[in-house]
Design an enzyme around this catalytic site. Structure first.
Site, short mmCIF file in Angstrom:
data_model
loop_
_atom_site.label_atom_id
_atom_site.label_comp_id
_atom_site.label_asym_id
_atom_site.label_seq_id
_atom_site.Cartn_x
_atom_site.Cartn_y
_atom_site.Cartn_z
N TYR A 156 -0.40 5.14 -2.15
CA TYR A 156 0.05 4.68 -0.77
C TYR A 156 -0.98 3.59 -0.41
O TYR A 156 -0.63 2.39 -0.10
CB TYR A 156 -0.22 5.74 0.14
N LYS A 160 0.11 -0.42 0.17
CA LYS A 160 -0.44 -0.94 1.51
C LYS A 160 -1.28 -2.11 1.17
O LYS A 160 -0.92 -3.25 2.17
CB LYS A 160 -0.83 0.00 2.45
#
Length: 257
Positions: A156, A160
């Protein structure tokens, strides 16, 4: 904000709930025609119906797997056909598959990278064709404070952080066509996703929010509307000279109380 998006068409991915739903609501409230795209087609249609009823405008719910080329392109094409063009794209769709690196399997890595990075690429590539032709467009990508590093979120955090580079480069490529590209990086926002994280960690959601709020400068966690308001500003003409930026919506620097 009034009706500043009157006549504009806004696509929001992952918009059946959470930050995406709040963002779609914000655009509709300000007069936009809204496309609610979500992997869950039934939830997308239900959200679109609720938005249209609440704000009296037009909203279209579409099932879309943003990480699949045909699905992403069909969604953008359907939006353009229904409303005559695409003015705004918010790449919000996301998933989490948290684990430490030695436990993180290939599928969970690929799933998170596929939705966040490949999804933003496919949707942006499809939408920019309309934006370039009309010499107008706004793209906002959802990053996160996790881009700065967060234990147990290697996939993640990488996705991002990648979206921040994606944002800056796309802004360089599309700027001459009067297309603004920015990124919003939320901190802790009270959504279904963070509530699920709390339960996975063995906390009651309310207790988890209270604990997290202690390290936020303004003393509370965020709500989806906080993020939606910033996205709406970045997609407005008032922000026409803002591009290639990453705006953190996190309640201030982290503090230890």
């Amino acid at each position: 904000m009034g009706r500043r998006f009157e006549g504009r068409t806004a696509i929001v991915t992952g918009a059946a709930r959470g930050i995406g739903r709040a963002t779609a609501d914000r655009f509709a409230e300000a007069g936009a025609r809204v496309v609610v795209a979500d992997l869950d087609g039934g939830a997308a249609e239900e959200a679109a119906a609720g938005i249209a009823k609440a704000h009296g405008g037009e909203a279209l719910g579409i099932a879309c797997d943003v990480g699949e080329k045909d699905s992403a392109e069909a969604m953008v094409a359907a939006a353009a056909e229904r409303f005559g063009g695409v003015d705004i794209l918010v790449n919000n769709a996301g998933v989490t598959r948290d684990n430490l690196v030695h436990k993180l399997n290939d599928e969970d890595w690929d799933s998170v990278i596929g939705v966040h990075l490949r999804g933003a690429f496919l949707c942006s590539r499809a939408a920019q064709r309309h934006m370039v032709e009309q010499r107008y467009g706004k793209i906002v990508n959802l990053s996160s404070t996790s881009a700065l590093g967060n234990r147990g979120q290697l996939n993640y955090s990488t996705a991002k952080a990648g979206l921040q580079g994606f944002t800056r480069t796309l802004a360089l490529e599309l700027g001459k066509f009067n297309v603004n590209v920015n990124s919003v990086a939320p901190g802790f926002i009270d959504t279904e996703m963070t509530q699920a994280t709390a339960k996975r960690l063995g906390y009651e959601p309310e207790a988890y929010k209270e604990a997290r709020a202690k390290n936020i400068a303004i003393g509370r966690v965020g709500v989806p509307r906080d993020v939606a308001n910033v996205i709406a500003f970045l997609c407005s003409d008032e922000a026409s000279f803002v591009s290639g930026q990453v705006i953190y919506v996190s309640g201030g620097p982290e503090t230890k109380r």
